[in-house]
Write a protein that holds these residues in place. Sequence first.
Motif, PDB file in Angstrom:
ATOM      1  N   SER A   1       0.825  -1.202   0.000  1.00 49.76           N
ATOM      2  CA  SER A   1       0.000   0.000   0.000  1.00 49.76           C
ATOM      3  C   SER A   1       0.863   1.258   0.000  1.00 49.76           C
ATOM      4  O   SER A   1       1.935   1.288   0.603  1.00 49.76           O
ATOM      5  CB  SER A   1      -0.910   0.007   1.233  1.00 49.76           C
ATOM      6  OG  SER A   1      -1.645   1.211   1.281  1.00 49.76           O
ATOM      7  N   GLN A   2       0.369   2.302  -0.645  1.00 45.84           N
ATOM      8  CA  GLN A   2       1.042   3.591  -0.625  1.00 45.84           C
ATOM      9  C   GLN A   2       0.895   4.256   0.744  1.00 45.84           C
ATOM     10  O   GLN A   2       1.665   5.133   1.086  1.00 45.84           O
ATOM     11  CB  GLN A   2       0.464   4.509  -1.717  1.00 45.84           C
ATOM     12  CG  GLN A   2       0.694   4.004  -3.125  1.00 45.84           C
ATOM     13  CD  GLN A   2       2.177   3.895  -3.449  1.00 45.84           C
ATOM     14  OE1 GLN A   2       2.960   4.801  -3.188  1.00 45.84           O
ATOM     15  NE2 GLN A   2       2.566   2.764  -4.022  1.00 45.84           N
ATOM     16  N   ASN A   3      -0.092   3.831   1.506  1.00 44.55           N
ATOM     17  CA  ASN A   3      -0.306   4.367   2.851  1.00 44.55           C
ATOM     18  C   ASN A   3       0.516   3.530   3.832  1.00 44.55           C
ATOM     19  O   ASN A   3       0.207   2.362   4.049  1.00 44.55           O
ATOM     20  CB  ASN A   3      -1.788   4.314   3.212  1.00 44.55           C
ATOM     21  CG  ASN A   3      -2.077   4.949   4.548  1.00 44.55           C
ATOM     22  OD1 ASN A   3      -1.221   5.033   5.426  1.00 44.55           O
ATOM     23  ND2 ASN A   3      -3.318   5.388   4.714  1.00 44.55           N
ATOM     24  N   PRO A   4       1.542   4.096   4.436  1.00 45.75           N
ATOM     25  CA  PRO A   4       2.401   3.325   5.337  1.00 45.75           C
ATOM     26  C   PRO A   4       1.694   2.830   6.598  1.00 45.75           C
ATOM     27  O   PRO A   4       2.201   1.948   7.286  1.00 45.75           O
ATOM     28  CB  PRO A   4       3.525   4.303   5.692  1.00 45.75           C
ATOM     29  CG  PRO A   4       2.958   5.656   5.433  1.00 45.75           C
ATOM     30  CD  PRO A   4       1.949   5.494   4.333  1.00 45.75           C
ATOM     31  N   ASP A   5       0.510   3.363   6.888  1.00 44.98           N
ATOM     32  CA  ASP A   5      -0.243   2.913   8.056  1.00 44.98           C
ATOM     33  C   ASP A   5      -1.032   1.631   7.784  1.00 44.98           C
ATOM     34  O   ASP A   5      -1.469   0.968   8.715  1.00 44.98           O
ATOM     35  CB  ASP A   5      -1.211   3.998   8.530  1.00 44.98           C
ATOM     36  CG  ASP A   5      -0.480   5.220   9.075  1.00 44.98           C
ATOM     37  OD1 ASP A   5       0.646   5.055   9.582  1.00 44.98           O
ATOM     38  OD2 ASP A   5      -1.031   6.320   8.975  1.00 44.98           O
ATOM     39  N   TYR A   6      -1.202   1.289   6.513  1.00 41.73           N
ATOM     40  CA  TYR A   6      -1.960   0.084   6.171  1.00 41.73           C
ATOM     41  C   TYR A   6      -1.045  -1.120   6.079  1.00 41.73           C
ATOM     42  O   TYR A   6      -0.009  -1.083   5.422  1.00 41.73           O
ATOM     43  CB  TYR A   6      -2.683   0.244   4.838  1.00 41.73           C
ATOM     44  CG  TYR A   6      -3.825   1.228   4.847  1.00 41.73           C
ATOM     45  CD1 TYR A   6      -4.371   1.695   6.027  1.00 41.73           C
ATOM     46  CD2 TYR A   6      -4.358   1.693   3.671  1.00 41.73           C
ATOM     47  CE1 TYR A   6      -5.420   2.594   6.026  1.00 41.73           C
ATOM     48  CE2 TYR A   6      -5.413   2.595   3.649  1.00 41.73           C
ATOM     49  CZ  TYR A   6      -5.932   3.038   4.837  1.00 41.73           C
ATOM     50  OH  TYR A   6      -6.960   3.931   4.832  1.00 41.73           O
ATOM     51  N   LYS A   7      -1.449  -2.177   6.726  1.00 41.89           N
ATOM     52  CA  LYS A   7      -0.739  -3.462   6.654  1.00 41.89           C
ATOM     53  C   LYS A   7      -1.775  -4.486   6.228  1.00 41.89           C
ATOM     54  O   LYS A   7      -2.382  -5.162   7.043  1.00 41.89           O
ATOM     55  CB  LYS A   7      -0.129  -3.819   8.007  1.00 41.89           C
ATOM     56  CG  LYS A   7       0.635  -5.111   7.989  1.00 41.89           C
ATOM     57  CD  LYS A   7       1.188  -5.415   9.382  1.00 41.89           C
ATOM     58  CE  LYS A   7       1.787  -6.780   9.395  1.00 41.89           C
ATOM     59  NZ  LYS A   7       0.851  -7.795   9.859  1.00 41.89           N
ATOM     60  N   GLN A   8      -2.002  -4.586   4.938  1.00 43.23           N
ATOM     61  CA  GLN A   8      -3.042  -5.456   4.399  1.00 43.23           C
ATOM     62  C   GLN A   8      -2.431  -6.743   3.866  1.00 43.23           C
ATOM     63  O   GLN A   8      -1.718  -6.739   2.877  1.00 43.23           O
ATOM     64  CB  GLN A   8      -3.795  -4.744   3.273  1.00 43.23           C
ATOM     65  CG  GLN A   8      -4.869  -5.585   2.636  1.00 43.23           C
ATOM     66  CD  GLN A   8      -5.953  -5.958   3.622  1.00 43.23           C
ATOM     67  OE1 GLN A   8      -6.549  -5.099   4.261  1.00 43.23           O
ATOM     68  NE2 GLN A   8      -6.214  -7.244   3.754  1.00 43.23           N
ATOM     69  N   SER A   9      -2.723  -7.848   4.544  1.00 47.49           N
ATOM     70  CA  SER A   9      -2.227  -9.146   4.101  1.00 47.49           C
ATOM     71  C   SER A   9      -2.930  -9.589   2.832  1.00 47.49           C
ATOM     72  O   SER A   9      -4.133  -9.397   2.677  1.00 47.49           O
ATOM     73  CB  SER A   9      -2.480 -10.212   5.169  1.00 47.49           C
ATOM     74  OG  SER A   9      -1.711  -9.982   6.301  1.00 47.49           O
TER      75      SER A   9
ATOM     76  N   LEU B   1      -7.529  -0.998  -3.969  1.00 48.38           N
ATOM     77  CA  LEU B   1      -8.481  -2.090  -3.782  1.00 48.38           C
ATOM     78  C   LEU B   1      -8.592  -2.911  -5.070  1.00 48.38           C
ATOM     79  O   LEU B   1      -8.594  -4.145  -5.030  1.00 48.38           O
ATOM     80  CB  LEU B   1      -9.846  -1.562  -3.361  1.00 48.38           C
ATOM     81  CG  LEU B   1     -10.957  -2.604  -3.215  1.00 48.38           C
ATOM     82  CD1 LEU B   1     -10.583  -3.665  -2.187  1.00 48.38           C
ATOM     83  CD2 LEU B   1     -12.270  -1.924  -2.842  1.00 48.38           C
ATOM     84  N   LYS B   2      -8.667  -2.238  -6.206  1.00 42.79           N
ATOM     85  CA  LYS B   2      -8.745  -2.942  -7.492  1.00 42.79           C
ATOM     86  C   LYS B   2      -7.499  -3.794  -7.728  1.00 42.79           C
ATOM     87  O   LYS B   2      -7.597  -4.946  -8.139  1.00 42.79           O
ATOM     88  CB  LYS B   2      -8.925  -1.948  -8.639  1.00 42.79           C
ATOM     89  CG  LYS B   2     -10.281  -1.295  -8.659  1.00 42.79           C
ATOM     90  CD  LYS B   2     -10.377  -0.249  -9.745  1.00 42.79           C
ATOM     91  CE  LYS B   2     -11.692   0.485  -9.622  1.00 42.79           C
ATOM     92  NZ  LYS B   2     -11.772   1.621 -10.538  1.00 42.79           N
ATOM     93  N   ARG B   3      -6.318  -3.238  -7.447  1.00 40.49           N
ATOM     94  CA  ARG B   3      -5.079  -3.996  -7.623  1.00 40.49           C
ATOM     95  C   ARG B   3      -5.031  -5.176  -6.649  1.00 40.49           C
ATOM     96  O   ARG B   3      -4.649  -6.278  -7.024  1.00 40.49           O
ATOM     97  CB  ARG B   3      -3.856  -3.096  -7.418  1.00 40.49           C
ATOM     98  CG  ARG B   3      -2.571  -3.869  -7.623  1.00 40.49           C
ATOM     99  CD  ARG B   3      -1.340  -3.002  -7.621  1.00 40.49           C
ATOM    100  NE  ARG B   3      -0.181  -3.865  -7.793  1.00 40.49           N
ATOM    101  CZ  ARG B   3       0.932  -3.751  -7.116  1.00 40.49           C
ATOM    102  NH1 ARG B   3       1.084  -2.783  -6.245  1.00 40.49           N
ATOM    103  NH2 ARG B   3       1.925  -4.590  -7.314  1.00 40.49           N
ATOM    104  N   TYR B   4      -5.429  -4.942  -5.417  1.00 42.05           N
ATOM    105  CA  TYR B   4      -5.469  -6.004  -4.414  1.00 42.05           C
ATOM    106  C   TYR B   4      -6.360  -7.158  -4.889  1.00 42.05           C
ATOM    107  O   TYR B   4      -5.982  -8.326  -4.829  1.00 42.05           O
ATOM    108  CB  TYR B   4      -5.971  -5.434  -3.082  1.00 42.05           C
ATOM    109  CG  TYR B   4      -6.137  -6.452  -1.983  1.00 42.05           C
ATOM    110  CD1 TYR B   4      -5.064  -6.780  -1.166  1.00 42.05           C
ATOM    111  CD2 TYR B   4      -7.359  -7.072  -1.757  1.00 42.05           C
ATOM    112  CE1 TYR B   4      -5.212  -7.710  -0.132  1.00 42.05           C
ATOM    113  CE2 TYR B   4      -7.517  -7.999  -0.734  1.00 42.05           C
ATOM    114  CZ  TYR B   4      -6.437  -8.308   0.072  1.00 42.05           C
ATOM    115  OH  TYR B   4      -6.585  -9.236   1.073  1.00 42.05           O
ATOM    116  N   GLU B   5      -7.545  -6.828  -5.370  1.00 43.82           N
ATOM    117  CA  GLU B   5      -8.478  -7.853  -5.840  1.00 43.82           C
ATOM    118  C   GLU B   5      -7.893  -8.648  -7.004  1.00 43.82           C
ATOM    119  O   GLU B   5      -8.107  -9.852  -7.104  1.00 43.82           O
ATOM    120  CB  GLU B   5      -9.818  -7.221  -6.210  1.00 43.82           C
ATOM    121  CG  GLU B   5     -10.584  -6.731  -4.996  1.00 43.82           C
ATOM    122  CD  GLU B   5     -11.809  -5.895  -5.326  1.00 43.82           C
ATOM    123  OE1 GLU B   5     -11.957  -5.421  -6.487  1.00 43.82           O
ATOM    124  OE2 GLU B   5     -12.638  -5.701  -4.412  1.00 43.82           O
TER     125      GLU B   5
END
Length: 171
Positions: free
Chosen positions: A93-101, A151-155
């Motif tokens: 993520s570009q947001n350093p606060d997000y840690k999305q597995s 979100l689109k890239r994650y999906e």
Amino acid sequence: MFNWKSIAIFGIVSLGLFGCSTAQENATTEAKAPEINQNEQISADENKEQNGTSQEIRTYVNQTDAWMLELPSTWNDVHIVESGRMTEFIFPSQNPDYKQSLFWINTISEEEWEKAQAEGPTGSAKEITRKNGDVYLYYTPLDQVLEDNELKRYEEMVKDIPKIIESFKFE
């Protein structure tokens, strides 16, 4: 002794630790691929696909349990974190606060796995294989914190997980 309450607590703790946590990383080994550190080994080679085009494939090697996965080039910036016998693949993520597995792989004993299954649902845990009394499992998060283009890239990346898991093998 495990019971359904233990499994529920484990699930809640796992979700808190590996789901959509915005907490800072503790004392784990983290690598922003394709860097190599003492706990991981990554190599790249060319893989010819059926349509004749080539796609660079990264091979991730887990040094603790000597298993490996083939990651597509679209995963080049995925963060890989090893902690004990668990390896987590984190969306960049570009947001350093997000840690999305994206997903994580954990190794437990066959005894622990059998007890967990006997006591009820095991959440998102799916068995990959068994070896020498251990069970190799992978998990996908139950929620996510990303929005818009991320979100689109994650999906899109999530669609790669089954093929990545199929590539699981031991050195």
